[in-house]
Design a protein around this motif. Structure first.
Motif: not given
Length: 228
Positions: A186-211
């Motif tokens: 599973v490859i997830v992208n950790v990125f800096l959001s517009d409000n200055g916080k690092y986030v991962i997408s909901d799709e990444s959350v689901t991918a990790i959980y289901n894997a």
């Protein structure tokens, strides 16, 4: 069946540690993913609390919410729900077995690339396929006993205890020697959001959980569990 879409996975859907864009080069994306998974599945809270500027109590509370959700998943697999009369001591036993089982999930978090992509190598824990043969045999025997009116004088709680206790024992025994599926990535992208916080997408959350946990049952004739 379709994999579970979990609404209760608070730890995995949490906002990452706040950093200014000027300091983004110092943020350990792979370390964050490692600490997040360790906290969510293995009950290791200290590093995740530190990196997210949270208290251990807050992280532990989220962990307990997750274990409660997975307890409900197990109950659905067993054909029950929280609406049934389930003694608290049995719920505690399920939760304890799940904690022991999930502490054995297998994942390796690799270093992030320049774009913030983190690769996670996972051996999915094959819980419900692993339990299915013995669950099926028990259910067939229990159904026959019920058809013979063996439980006609039982209270609802007594009936549930008679049914659920052996299944919890099977789960506990499985936790002592769990089985795994072929490795996945599973490859997830950790990125800096517009409000200055690092986030991962909901799709990444689901991918990790289901894997990490394989929720499907491969036998087409088997009853399946469903997510929330």
């Amino acid at each position: 069946m379709k994999h579970i879409k979990c609404k209760m996975l608070l730890l995995l859907s949490a906002i990452l540690l706040v950093f200014s864009s000027g300091c983004s080069q110092f943020f350990d994306r792979s370390g964050y993913i490692q600490d997040m998974l360790d906290a969510t599945y293995k009950g290791k809270f200290e590093e995740y609390a530190r990196i997210t500027d949270s208290t251990v109590g807050e992280i532990e509370s989220d962990y307990n919410d997750f274990i409660q959700h997975e307890t409900e998943v197990f109950l659905r697999y067993a054909g029950l729900s929280q609406d049934d009369v389930i003694p608290n001591d049995l719920l505690d036993q399920i939760a304890q077995a799940i904690k022991e089982l999930y502490s054995q999930v297998r994942y390796t978090v690799n270093e992030s690339d320049r774009d913030g992509n983190v690769t996670i190598n996972i051996e999915p824990l094959d819980v419900y396929n692993g339990l299915y043969p013995e669950f099926l045999a028990f259910n067939q025997e229990f159904r026959q006993r019920n058809n013979n009116y063996e439980f006609q004088d039982y209270t609802d709680e007594e009936f549930t205890r008679e049914y659920l206790s052996p299944l919890i024992q099977l789960l506990t025994e499985y936790a002592a020697a769990p089985t795994y599926r072929e490795p996945v990535t599973v490859i997830v992208n950790v990125f800096l959001s517009d409000n200055g916080k690092y986030v991962i997408s909901d799709e990444s959350v689901t991918a990790i959980y289901n894997a990490l946990i394989y929720y499907s049952i491969d036998n087409n004739s088997a009853s399946t569990i469903s997510g929330t």
